[in-house]
Design an enzyme around this catalytic site. Structure first.
Site, PDB file in Angstrom:
ATOM      1  N   THR A  73       0.812  -1.221   0.000  1.00 43.54           N
ATOM      2  CA  THR A  73       0.000   0.000   0.000  1.00 43.54           C
ATOM      3  C   THR A  73       0.843   1.267   0.000  1.00 43.54           C
ATOM      4  O   THR A  73       0.486   2.256  -0.638  1.00 43.54           O
ATOM      5  CB  THR A  73      -0.890   0.008   1.269  1.00 43.54           C
ATOM      6  OG1 THR A  73      -1.664  -1.178   1.257  1.00 43.54           O
ATOM      7  CG2 THR A  73      -1.812   1.193   1.295  1.00 43.54           C
ATOM      8  N   ASP A  89       1.014  -6.797   5.342  1.00 53.04           N
ATOM      9  CA  ASP A  89       0.415  -8.110   5.631  1.00 53.04           C
ATOM     10  C   ASP A  89       1.431  -9.186   5.991  1.00 53.04           C
ATOM     11  O   ASP A  89       1.221  -9.946   6.934  1.00 53.04           O
ATOM     12  CB  ASP A  89      -0.433  -8.580   4.432  1.00 53.04           C
ATOM     13  CG  ASP A  89      -1.716  -7.774   4.301  1.00 53.04           C
ATOM     14  OD1 ASP A  89      -2.057  -7.038   5.245  1.00 53.04           O
ATOM     15  OD2 ASP A  89      -2.380  -7.871   3.243  1.00 53.04           O
ATOM     16  N   CYS A 104      -0.602 -17.928  22.186  1.00 54.76           N
ATOM     17  CA  CYS A 104      -0.770 -16.601  22.797  1.00 54.76           C
ATOM     18  C   CYS A 104       0.150 -15.610  22.092  1.00 54.76           C
ATOM     19  O   CYS A 104       1.230 -15.977  21.642  1.00 54.76           O
ATOM     20  CB  CYS A 104      -0.386 -16.641  24.266  1.00 54.76           C
ATOM     21  SG  CYS A 104      -1.389 -17.774  25.221  1.00 54.76           S
TER      22      CYS A 104
HETATM   23  N1  ASP Z   1      -2.231  -5.959   1.185  1.00 54.17           N
HETATM   24  C1  ASP Z   1      -1.207  -4.965   1.418  1.00 54.17           C
HETATM   25  C2  ASP Z   1       0.134  -5.671   1.398  1.00 54.17           C
HETATM   26  O1  ASP Z   1       0.498  -6.290   2.360  1.00 54.17           O
HETATM   27  C3  ASP Z   1      -1.433  -4.265   2.695  1.00 54.17           C
HETATM   28  C4  ASP Z   1      -0.370  -3.258   3.029  1.00 54.17           C
HETATM   29  O2  ASP Z   1       0.426  -2.872   2.234  1.00 54.17           O
HETATM   30  O3  ASP Z   1      -0.342  -2.815   4.182  1.00 54.17           O
HETATM   31  O4  ASP Z   1       0.820  -5.610   0.406  1.00 54.17           O
END
Ligand code: ASP
Length: 343
Positions: free
Chosen positions: A16, A93, A281
């Site tokens: 992102t 992610d 956990c």
């Molecule tokens: N789906 C995106 C990724 O991991 C989410 C992000 O960039 O935070 O590439």
């Protein structure tokens, strides 16, 4: 001693952070990294020289895999002598997986590698990308007597720098997306950058960087749940070529004491499959033998993952299997901290 401006390499893998909204369609599209300084002119104020390198085809990090991990390691290896620090832009992610893997792959690393990303694209009005990016570069540039302050793989997100192999993504929405529940922050960013020097990794700087590119993916991650069945577990443990299993157990490393379960583990271990016990956990440690329900695991030779994260446990297993570590010492090495990943 005259102070030189550190050289920082910014590596864009995708995610992102590197996206902007297309003015016409409103859709998110990958950002042209050549124009980074035009988009974020503040970067020019940082006391370092920045060069950028982008994946030919930036990816969403849900497509990340060990082939890309090797690609990132090779970019760092090729540029290791020219640059004083590396900032890797990566989707959030799977960032903790990639950063954990890199921590094992880059042995004797003596320079900062800072992973960062963002929850909102860099072109968004309310973006968290600018602060994450600017402070990551700042942290990677920190020097004392012309030597980098940070000498390990780290992850910076929302005002905190963490040891990468201690992190987990804990929130899909909050700007504070990561946590390191078993290890304190290395740096906190407020009005001043506060470096917790006592917690920094201290590598052997006399040794040269060694990049390990062999990772063995013949592993499985099994999360126990009340009601898990024998056929399911059998089919996992009978996967052809399987060499290691990360077992996510309850609490301090506890599991069912039913015979069928222990027999599957016993047989797997006698067939040379390495089984590691880690906790479901988010914080705390496995302590095999504390309860009767984990004592049996200890007796049959299950490895204790102690307070390692799931992400680091997986990467450590792939790394050690890739090193062809002999069965005799595998347990001892796995239970030893190699890059500060366990206490
Ligand atoms: N789906 C995106 C990724 O991991 C989410 C992000 O960039 O935070 O590439």
């Amino acid at each position: 001693m005259t102070k030189t401006r550190p050289n920082i390499l910014l590596i864009y893998t995708g995610g992102t952070i590197g996206m902007v909204k297309d003015f016409e369609t409103g859709a998110l599209k990958a950002f042209d990294f050549e124009n980074l300084l035009v988009r974020i002119p503040e970067i020019k104020q940082l006391d370092c020289n920045i060069e950028t390198f982008s994946f030919a085809e930036p990816i969403d990090s849900s497509n990340m895999n060990p082939v890309y991990w090797v690609e990132i390691a090779e970019i760092i290896e090729r540029n290791y002598d020219t640059f004083d620090g590396f900032v890797v832009l990566h989707g959030s992610d799977t960032m903790s997986y990639t950063a954990s893997a890199l921590s094992f792959m880059l042995e004797h690393l003596a320079k900062p590698v800072v992973f960062t990303g963002s929850q909102l694209p860099i072109g968004d009005l309310r973006t968290d990308a600018k602060e994450n990016l600017i402070t990551s570069i700042h942290v990677a540039s920190l020097q004392r007597y012309n030597k980098p302050v940070i000498k390990e793989v780290t992850l910076y997100f929302e005002y905190k720098l963490y040891r990468a192999n201690r992190t987990t993504k804990i929130n899909a929405e909050h700007f504070e997306a990561f946590a390191s529940l078993n290890y304190p922050e290395l740096v906190t960013s407020g009005v001043h950058l506060k470096v917790n020097h006592d917690y920094l990794f201290k590598p052997n700087t006399k040794k040269r960087l060694k990049v390990h590119k062999n990772l063995d993916e013949n592993i499985a991650l099994v999360k126990l749940f009340p009601g898990i069945s024998s056929p399911l577990l059998c089919s996992i443990f009978n996967t052809p070529g399987l060499k290691g299993v990360i077992l996510e157990t309850y609490g301090a490393g506890n599991c069912t004491t039913e015979n069928w379960f222990l027999n599957i583990l016993k047989e797997a271990i006698s067939n040379g499959i390495h089984v590691v016990n880690i906790t479901q956990c988010s914080g705390g440690s496995v302590l095999m033998g504390q309860y009767q329900s984990s004592e049996k695991l200890k007796k049959i030779g299950v490895i204790s993952g102690k307070d390692i994260t799931t992400e680091a446990a997986i990467c450590k297993m792939m790394y050690l299997l890739g090193q062809n570590v002999s069965s005799k010492v595998f347990k001892t090495i796995y239970e030893t901290s190699l890059r500060g990943e366990l206490t």
